[in-house]
Design a protein around this motif. Structure first.
Motif, PDB file in Angstrom:
ATOM      1  N   ILE A  20       0.853  -1.201   0.000  1.00 13.12           N
ATOM      2  CA  ILE A  20       0.000   0.000   0.000  1.00 13.12           C
ATOM      3  C   ILE A  20       0.881   1.241   0.000  1.00 13.12           C
ATOM      4  O   ILE A  20       0.594   2.221  -0.684  1.00 13.12           O
ATOM      5  CB  ILE A  20      -0.944  -0.006   1.231  1.00 13.12           C
ATOM      6  N   GLY A  21       1.957   1.176   0.778  1.00 13.96           N
ATOM      7  CA  GLY A  21       2.931   2.264   0.801  1.00 13.96           C
ATOM      8  C   GLY A  21       2.328   3.601   1.179  1.00 13.96           C
ATOM      9  O   GLY A  21       1.559   3.709   2.134  1.00 13.96           O
ATOM     10  N   ASP A  22       2.661   4.611   0.402  1.00 16.39           N
ATOM     11  CA  ASP A  22       2.205   5.964   0.728  1.00 16.39           C
ATOM     12  C   ASP A  22       0.979   6.373  -0.086  1.00 16.39           C
ATOM     13  O   ASP A  22       0.777   7.540  -0.374  1.00 16.39           O
ATOM     14  CB  ASP A  22       3.343   6.972   0.543  1.00 16.39           C
ATOM     15  N   SER A  23       0.159   5.399  -0.455  1.00 22.42           N
ATOM     16  CA  SER A  23      -1.088   5.718  -1.154  1.00 22.42           C
ATOM     17  C   SER A  23      -1.898   6.702  -0.320  1.00 22.42           C
ATOM     18  O   SER A  23      -1.876   6.658   0.909  1.00 22.42           O
ATOM     19  CB  SER A  23      -1.905   4.453  -1.394  1.00 22.42           C
ATOM     20  N   ILE A  24      -2.602   7.558  -0.983  1.00 24.07           N
ATOM     21  CA  ILE A  24      -3.323   8.622  -0.284  1.00 24.07           C
ATOM     22  C   ILE A  24      -4.731   8.154   0.086  1.00 24.07           C
ATOM     23  O   ILE A  24      -5.608   8.050  -0.761  1.00 24.07           O
ATOM     24  CB  ILE A  24      -3.382   9.890  -1.144  1.00 24.07           C
ATOM     25  N   PHE A  25      -4.891   7.826   1.341  1.00 28.13           N
ATOM     26  CA  PHE A  25      -6.205   7.519   1.898  1.00 28.13           C
ATOM     27  C   PHE A  25      -6.227   8.018   3.324  1.00 28.13           C
ATOM     28  O   PHE A  25      -5.192   8.121   3.973  1.00 28.13           O
ATOM     29  CB  PHE A  25      -6.537   6.019   1.808  1.00 28.13           C
ATOM     30  N   SER A  26      -7.413   8.374   3.806  1.00 33.13           N
ATOM     31  CA  SER A  26      -7.502   8.980   5.139  1.00 33.13           C
ATOM     32  C   SER A  26      -8.196   8.097   6.165  1.00 33.13           C
ATOM     33  O   SER A  26      -8.087   8.332   7.358  1.00 33.13           O
ATOM     34  CB  SER A  26      -8.230  10.322   5.046  1.00 33.13           C
ATOM     35  N   SER A  27      -8.921   7.095   5.694  1.00 27.21           N
ATOM     36  CA  SER A  27      -9.629   6.215   6.619  1.00 27.21           C
ATOM     37  C   SER A  27      -9.563   4.784   6.108  1.00 27.21           C
ATOM     38  O   SER A  27      -9.269   4.534   4.935  1.00 27.21           O
ATOM     39  CB  SER A  27     -11.089   6.659   6.778  1.00 27.21           C
ATOM     40  N   VAL A  28      -9.848   3.843   7.025  1.00 33.24           N
ATOM     41  CA  VAL A  28      -9.784   2.422   6.708  1.00 33.24           C
ATOM     42  C   VAL A  28     -11.082   1.773   7.177  1.00 33.24           C
ATOM     43  O   VAL A  28     -11.523   1.988   8.309  1.00 33.24           O
ATOM     44  CB  VAL A  28      -8.578   1.746   7.403  1.00 33.24           C
ATOM     45  N   TYR A  29     -11.683   0.985   6.296  1.00 32.31           N
ATOM     46  CA  TYR A  29     -12.920   0.262   6.606  1.00 32.31           C
ATOM     47  C   TYR A  29     -12.678  -1.221   6.367  1.00 32.31           C
ATOM     48  O   TYR A  29     -12.239  -1.615   5.285  1.00 32.31           O
ATOM     49  CB  TYR A  29     -14.064   0.751   5.712  1.00 32.31           C
ATOM     50  N   GLY A  30     -12.970  -2.043   7.366  1.00 29.43           N
ATOM     51  CA  GLY A  30     -12.835  -3.488   7.231  1.00 29.43           C
ATOM     52  C   GLY A  30     -14.164  -4.115   6.882  1.00 29.43           C
ATOM     53  O   GLY A  30     -15.161  -3.913   7.574  1.00 29.43           O
ATOM     54  N   ILE A  31     -14.193  -4.863   5.785  1.00 29.01           N
ATOM     55  CA  ILE A  31     -15.422  -5.555   5.393  1.00 29.01           C
ATOM     56  C   ILE A  31     -15.759  -6.573   6.477  1.00 29.01           C
ATOM     57  O   ILE A  31     -14.916  -7.398   6.843  1.00 29.01           O
ATOM     58  CB  ILE A  31     -15.236  -6.251   4.025  1.00 29.01           C
ATOM     59  N   PRO A  32     -16.985  -6.507   7.017  1.00 29.90           N
ATOM     60  CA  PRO A  32     -17.360  -7.467   8.053  1.00 29.90           C
ATOM     61  C   PRO A  32     -17.354  -8.885   7.476  1.00 29.90           C
ATOM     62  O   PRO A  32     -17.757  -9.077   6.351  1.00 29.90           O
ATOM     63  CB  PRO A  32     -18.771  -7.064   8.440  1.00 29.90           C
ATOM     64  N   ARG A  33     -16.861  -9.712   8.122  1.00 31.84           N
ATOM     65  CA  ARG A  33     -16.249  -9.919   9.398  1.00 31.84           C
ATOM     66  C   ARG A  33     -14.755 -10.020   9.239  1.00 31.84           C
ATOM     67  O   ARG A  33     -13.987  -9.471  10.022  1.00 31.84           O
ATOM     68  CB  ARG A  33     -16.901 -11.165   9.995  1.00 31.84           C
ATOM     69  N   GLY A  34     -14.294 -10.705   8.184  1.00 32.62           N
ATOM     70  CA  GLY A  34     -12.881 -11.000   8.035  1.00 32.62           C
ATOM     71  C   GLY A  34     -11.965  -9.808   7.835  1.00 32.62           C
ATOM     72  O   GLY A  34     -10.790  -9.856   8.169  1.00 32.62           O
ATOM     73  N   GLY A  35     -12.473  -8.714   7.291  1.00 31.02           N
ATOM     74  CA  GLY A  35     -11.625  -7.564   7.026  1.00 31.02           C
ATOM     75  C   GLY A  35     -11.388  -6.659   8.210  1.00 31.02           C
ATOM     76  O   GLY A  35     -10.548  -5.760   8.157  1.00 31.02           O
ATOM     77  N   GLN A  36     -12.100  -6.893   9.299  1.00 29.64           N
ATOM     78  CA  GLN A  36     -12.004  -5.962  10.418  1.00 29.64           C
ATOM     79  C   GLN A  36     -10.666  -6.035  11.161  1.00 29.64           C
ATOM     80  O   GLN A  36     -10.115  -5.002  11.522  1.00 29.64           O
ATOM     81  CB  GLN A  36     -13.189  -6.151  11.358  1.00 29.64           C
ATOM     82  N   TYR A  37     -10.124  -7.230  11.368  1.00 33.20           N
ATOM     83  CA  TYR A  37      -8.831  -7.328  12.058  1.00 33.20           C
ATOM     84  C   TYR A  37      -7.709  -6.702  11.234  1.00 33.20           C
ATOM     85  O   TYR A  37      -6.973  -5.849  11.746  1.00 33.20           O
ATOM     86  CB  TYR A  37      -8.512  -8.785  12.433  1.00 33.20           C
ATOM     87  N   PRO A  38      -7.541  -7.089   9.950  1.00 32.19           N
ATOM     88  CA  PRO A  38      -6.462  -6.448   9.192  1.00 32.19           C
ATOM     89  C   PRO A  38      -6.677  -4.944   9.018  1.00 32.19           C
ATOM     90  O   PRO A  38      -5.715  -4.176   9.031  1.00 32.19           O
ATOM     91  CB  PRO A  38      -6.446  -7.179   7.851  1.00 32.19           C
ATOM     92  N   ALA A  39      -7.925  -4.500   8.914  1.00 35.19           N
ATOM     93  CA  ALA A  39      -8.195  -3.062   8.794  1.00 35.19           C
ATOM     94  C   ALA A  39      -7.743  -2.330  10.054  1.00 35.19           C
ATOM     95  O   ALA A  39      -7.135  -1.257   9.972  1.00 35.19           O
ATOM     96  CB  ALA A  39      -9.676  -2.810   8.533  1.00 35.19           C
ATOM     97  N   ALA A  40      -8.016  -2.906  11.214  1.00 41.84           N
ATOM     98  CA  ALA A  40      -7.606  -2.276  12.476  1.00 41.84           C
ATOM     99  C   ALA A  40      -6.089  -2.191  12.569  1.00 41.84           C
ATOM    100  O   ALA A  40      -5.541  -1.158  12.983  1.00 41.84           O
ATOM    101  CB  ALA A  40      -8.170  -3.059  13.660  1.00 41.84           C
ATOM    102  N   MET A  41      -5.411  -3.253  12.168  1.00 39.90           N
ATOM    103  CA  MET A  41      -3.952  -3.254  12.223  1.00 39.90           C
ATOM    104  C   MET A  41      -3.372  -2.229  11.243  1.00 39.90           C
ATOM    105  O   MET A  41      -2.459  -1.479  11.594  1.00 39.90           O
ATOM    106  CB  MET A  41      -3.428  -4.652  11.901  1.00 39.90           C
ATOM    107  N   ILE A  42      -3.916  -2.186  10.029  1.00 39.11           N
ATOM    108  CA  ILE A  42      -3.443  -1.225   9.024  1.00 39.11           C
ATOM    109  C   ILE A  42      -3.678   0.210   9.501  1.00 39.11           C
ATOM    110  O   ILE A  42      -2.796   1.060   9.409  1.00 39.11           O
ATOM    111  CB  ILE A  42      -4.114  -1.484   7.670  1.00 39.11           C
ATOM    112  N   ALA A  43      -4.880   0.480  10.012  1.00 43.37           N
ATOM    113  CA  ALA A  43      -5.202   1.831  10.487  1.00 43.37           C
ATOM    114  C   ALA A  43      -4.238   2.245  11.598  1.00 43.37           C
ATOM    115  O   ALA A  43      -3.709   3.363  11.591  1.00 43.37           O
ATOM    116  CB  ALA A  43      -6.643   1.895  10.973  1.00 43.37           C
ATOM    117  N   GLN A  44      -3.996   1.349  12.545  1.00 47.59           N
ATOM    118  CA  GLN A  44      -3.101   1.660  13.659  1.00 47.59           C
ATOM    119  C   GLN A  44      -1.677   1.874  13.161  1.00 47.59           C
ATOM    120  O   GLN A  44      -1.035   2.871  13.511  1.00 47.59           O
ATOM    121  CB  GLN A  44      -3.131   0.539  14.683  1.00 47.59           C
TER     122      GLN A  44
END
Length: 129
Positions: A20-44
């Protein structure tokens, strides 16, 4: 059947973050259910805002899932949010596009994620019986 350990999952999420690198995005949304853990880790890890409400998704949102298997969920979210960035930790299909990222391509077969250990097909059948 491919069982993913916690250590492997974390490592593959970090590989996804590197892609993903320095792609320009401001928020992260995890698709329920499986995407929520990786989304939280990426956001953090990347210092982005984690959102849970689909009404908050905008063109600067990275939409994350754990696995692109048949591609149905991916296609659904691309249709709903065509301007968004997309990321998946694993994919069984080749994904193209400058706003689409995959951590690791995997071969076909069943994947058991760390939080699913002990609750696979066999366990569900045992419970049903």
């Amino acid at each position: 059947m491919n069982t993913i350990t916690h250590e492997q999952y974390k490592s593959d999420i970090l590989k996804l973050e590197a892609r993903i690198g320095d792609s320009i995005f401001s928020s992260v949304y995890g698709i329920p259910r499986g995407g929520q853990y990786p989304a939280a880790m990426i956001a953090q890890d990347m210092g982005k805002r984690l959102i849970f409400n689909p009404s908050e998704i905008n063109a600067e949102t990275l939409i994350v899932d754990d696995l692109i298997d048949s591609g149905e969920t991916f296609a659904k979210y691309q249709g709903l949010y065509p301007a968004c960035f997309f990321a998946a930790v694993y994919s069984k299909k080749e994904i193209k596009g400058e706003k689409c990222f995959v951590g690791r391509y995997v071969e076909s077969g069943w994947i058991i994620f760390p939080d699913e250990s002990g609750c696979g097909i066999e366990e569900n059948l045992r419970r049903t019986l």
